[in-house]
Design an enzyme around this catalytic site. Structure first.
Site, PDB file in Angstrom:
ATOM      1  N   LYS A  67       0.841  -1.195   0.000  1.00 39.59           N
ATOM      2  CA  LYS A  67       0.000   0.000   0.000  1.00 39.59           C
ATOM      3  C   LYS A  67       0.876   1.245   0.000  1.00 39.59           C
ATOM      4  O   LYS A  67       1.737   1.418   0.866  1.00 39.59           O
ATOM      5  CB  LYS A  67      -0.898  -0.023   1.247  1.00 39.59           C
ATOM      6  CG  LYS A  67      -1.752   1.222   1.402  1.00 39.59           C
ATOM      7  CD  LYS A  67      -2.733   1.086   2.553  1.00 39.59           C
ATOM      8  CE  LYS A  67      -3.466   2.391   2.798  1.00 39.59           C
ATOM      9  NZ  LYS A  67      -4.422   2.304   3.910  1.00 39.59           N
TER      10      LYS A  67
ATOM     11  N   ARG B 263     -10.615  10.355   2.437  1.00 42.21           N
ATOM     12  CA  ARG B 263     -10.429  11.000   3.743  1.00 42.21           C
ATOM     13  C   ARG B 263     -11.614  11.883   4.086  1.00 42.21           C
ATOM     14  O   ARG B 263     -11.895  12.113   5.261  1.00 42.21           O
ATOM     15  CB  ARG B 263      -9.085  11.725   3.773  1.00 42.21           C
ATOM     16  CG  ARG B 263      -7.986  10.672   3.727  1.00 42.21           C
ATOM     17  CD  ARG B 263      -6.594  11.186   3.674  1.00 42.21           C
ATOM     18  NE  ARG B 263      -5.679  10.029   3.527  1.00 42.21           N
ATOM     19  CZ  ARG B 263      -4.385  10.117   3.337  1.00 42.21           C
ATOM     20  NH1 ARG B 263      -3.813  11.310   3.262  1.00 42.21           N
ATOM     21  NH2 ARG B 263      -3.643   9.034   3.210  1.00 42.21           N
TER      22      ARG B 263
ATOM     23  N   GLU C 207       7.037  -6.712   0.437  1.00 45.14           N
ATOM     24  CA  GLU C 207       5.979  -6.516   1.446  1.00 45.14           C
ATOM     25  C   GLU C 207       4.942  -7.631   1.367  1.00 45.14           C
ATOM     26  O   GLU C 207       4.464  -8.127   2.382  1.00 45.14           O
ATOM     27  CB  GLU C 207       5.303  -5.155   1.244  1.00 45.14           C
ATOM     28  CG  GLU C 207       6.143  -3.963   1.678  1.00 45.14           C
ATOM     29  CD  GLU C 207       6.019  -3.676   3.184  1.00 45.14           C
ATOM     30  OE1 GLU C 207       5.455  -4.509   3.922  1.00 45.14           O
ATOM     31  OE2 GLU C 207       6.497  -2.606   3.614  1.00 45.14           O
TER      32      GLU C 207
ATOM     33  N   LYS D  10      -2.399  -1.496  -3.709  1.00 41.71           N
ATOM     34  CA  LYS D  10      -3.280  -0.331  -3.607  1.00 41.71           C
ATOM     35  C   LYS D  10      -2.459   0.943  -3.660  1.00 41.71           C
ATOM     36  O   LYS D  10      -1.435   1.014  -2.978  1.00 41.71           O
ATOM     37  CB  LYS D  10      -4.008  -0.427  -2.261  1.00 41.71           C
ATOM     38  CG  LYS D  10      -4.935   0.714  -1.952  1.00 41.71           C
ATOM     39  CD  LYS D  10      -5.421   0.604  -0.534  1.00 41.71           C
ATOM     40  CE  LYS D  10      -6.189   1.874  -0.222  1.00 41.71           C
ATOM     41  NZ  LYS D  10      -6.515   1.986   1.162  1.00 41.71           N
TER      42      LYS D  10
HETATM   43  C1  PBG Z   1      -6.791   3.374   5.867  1.00 44.00           C
HETATM   44  C2  PBG Z   1      -7.361   3.297   4.498  1.00 44.00           C
HETATM   45  C3  PBG Z   1      -7.330   4.288   3.522  1.00 44.00           C
HETATM   46  C4  PBG Z   1      -7.966   3.778   2.396  1.00 44.00           C
HETATM   47  C5  PBG Z   1      -8.402   2.502   2.725  1.00 44.00           C
HETATM   48  N1  PBG Z   1      -7.992   2.217   4.030  1.00 44.00           N
HETATM   49  C6  PBG Z   1      -6.858   5.682   3.588  1.00 44.00           C
HETATM   50  C7  PBG Z   1      -5.459   5.965   3.857  1.00 44.00           C
HETATM   51  O1  PBG Z   1      -4.600   5.094   3.939  1.00 44.00           O
HETATM   52  O2  PBG Z   1      -5.197   7.146   4.019  1.00 44.00           O
HETATM   53  C8  PBG Z   1      -8.152   4.497   1.103  1.00 44.00           C
HETATM   54  C9  PBG Z   1      -9.191   3.976   0.202  1.00 44.00           C
HETATM   55  C10 PBG Z   1      -9.562   4.902  -0.896  1.00 44.00           C
HETATM   56  O3  PBG Z   1      -8.926   5.951  -1.135  1.00 44.00           O
HETATM   57  O4  PBG Z   1     -10.535   4.578  -1.586  1.00 44.00           O
HETATM   58  N2  PBG Z   1      -7.723   2.981   6.847  1.00 44.00           N
END
Ligand code: PBG
Length: 338
Positions: A209, A219, A248, A263
């Site tokens: 990620k 957010r 990872e 991701k």
């Molecule tokens: C963290 C999390 C995020 C997303 C999924 N899980 C946000 C981040 O890491 O800041 C992002 C998913 C998206 O942008 O659709 N809990």
């Protein structure tokens, strides 16, 4: 036979000229030879549920996506199931936040209640997953506990994650999906689950990620923007080669992850391909909020063909090696892909 410029067409030196167009002549031929397909059952729908809402609340930067009330969430889950969607993943937004993210593992917390609702609604018709992280629950918006210096404390956070995993397991989660990018998080969660009788519960790790501007709209959706700094000290740096992403994924598999994830999707398709080639577990890709928002914004202007561009991206993600795709379009796209 020659072209106007004299170049020969057809048999050259005894071999027939290549004619790749032969298999593209009709929709039926194209369908017959297609070998990259996305099925509704490959899709996972991310959903947001906010404590205290009595009607769904729109998310400005993600037109068409809402923060659900417990009721509207049940309905959305049932719709996804009847569209043939493979799974959904639940994100909770609590009414109150604190430094430890106490609501995340409260048995009466928003995600725990919503998990029970959704499982009661859809049963086994689709897989009910829970995102496991702290950023939606902490008042500072970081994915872990902070040290006095304001750094995210890896090992103290692992204890919180283990406890949240148990709360989600007890509420009926069918897949635990840790997304916080702490080192050792899969081992910590696996250990806690196994010790409490949940050894059959799978972990899908957000293993690979990246710290990404593509999370912007999420957010707003999950009300989890960091109140200071950013996540670059725990999420990966896209300026590293794909090998780090593979590393990872392999680490998480060694810790017990049953499936891994890359991701965001679009800007990391090379990493997705590298991970898919390197591992022997299912690989998910998450088409994130910013990817969704860009298409919706352009389509609203009439600048792109919305449906075609969505399908083209899903197929591209599949071609790069994803066995499942997390997408906010899951329910709608499922109807197109049947
Ligand atoms: C963290 C999390 C995020 C997303 C999924 N899980 C946000 C981040 O890491 O800041 C992002 C998913 C998206 O942008 O659709 N809990």
């Amino acid at each position: 036979m020659t072209t106007a410029s004299g170049r020969p067409v057809g048999p050259v030196g005894g071999f027939p000229a290549a004619r790749p167009r032969r298999l593209r002549r009709s929709p039926a031929l194209r369908r017959l030879v297609a070998d990259v397909r996305v099925s509704p059952s490959d899709l996972v729908l991310p959903v947001f549920v906010k404590e205290g809402l009595d009607a769904p609340a729109p998310i400005t930067s993600m037109p068409g996506v809402v923060q659900h009330s417990r009721d509207s969430l049940r309905k959305a889950a049932a719709e996804a199931a009847s569209a043939g969607v493979g799974g959904l993943i639940l994100f909770g937004i609590p009414a109150s936040k604190d430094a430890r993210g106490s609501q995340a593992d409260d048995p009466t917390g928003v995600v725990q209640s919503a998990l029970a609702d959704v499982v009661a609604e859809v049963g086994d018709a689709l897989v009910v997953m829970s995102d496991l992280c702290l950023d939606e629950y902490t008042d500072h918006g970081h994915c872990g506990l902070l040290t006095a210096e304001g750094e995210v404390d890896n090992d103290a956070t692992l204890e919180r994650y283990a406890s949240i995993a148990l709360a989600q397991a007890r509420a009926g989660s069918q897949v635990i999906a840790p997304s916080g990018m702490m080192d050792g998080q899969v081992a910590a969660i696996r250990g806690a689950l196994d010790a409490q009788g949940f050894s059959a519960l799978p972990i899908l790790s957000y293993s690979t990620k990246y710290a990404s501007a593509f999370y912007g709209p999420f957010r707003e959706a999950a009300e989890c923007a960091p109140q200071f700094g950013d996540r670059a000290a725990y999420q990966q740096d896209g300026s590293r080669s794909a090998a780090e992403g593979v590393r990872e994924a392999l680490l998480d598999i060694a810790e017990g992850a049953d499936a891994v994830m890359v991701k965001p999707a679009l800007a990391y398709l090379d990493v997705l391909r590298a991970v898919a080639d390197a591992v022997d577990v299912p690989v998910a890709a998450y088409q994130v909020s910013g990817e969704y928002a860009m298409v919706e914004a352009a389509a609203a202007q009439g600048w792109v063909d919305r449906q075609r561009i969505i399908i083209e991206q899903l197929v591209g993600i599949r071609r790069a090696g994803a066995s499942m795709i997390f997408t906010y379009w899951a329910t709608e796209a499922a109807a197109w892909l049947r």
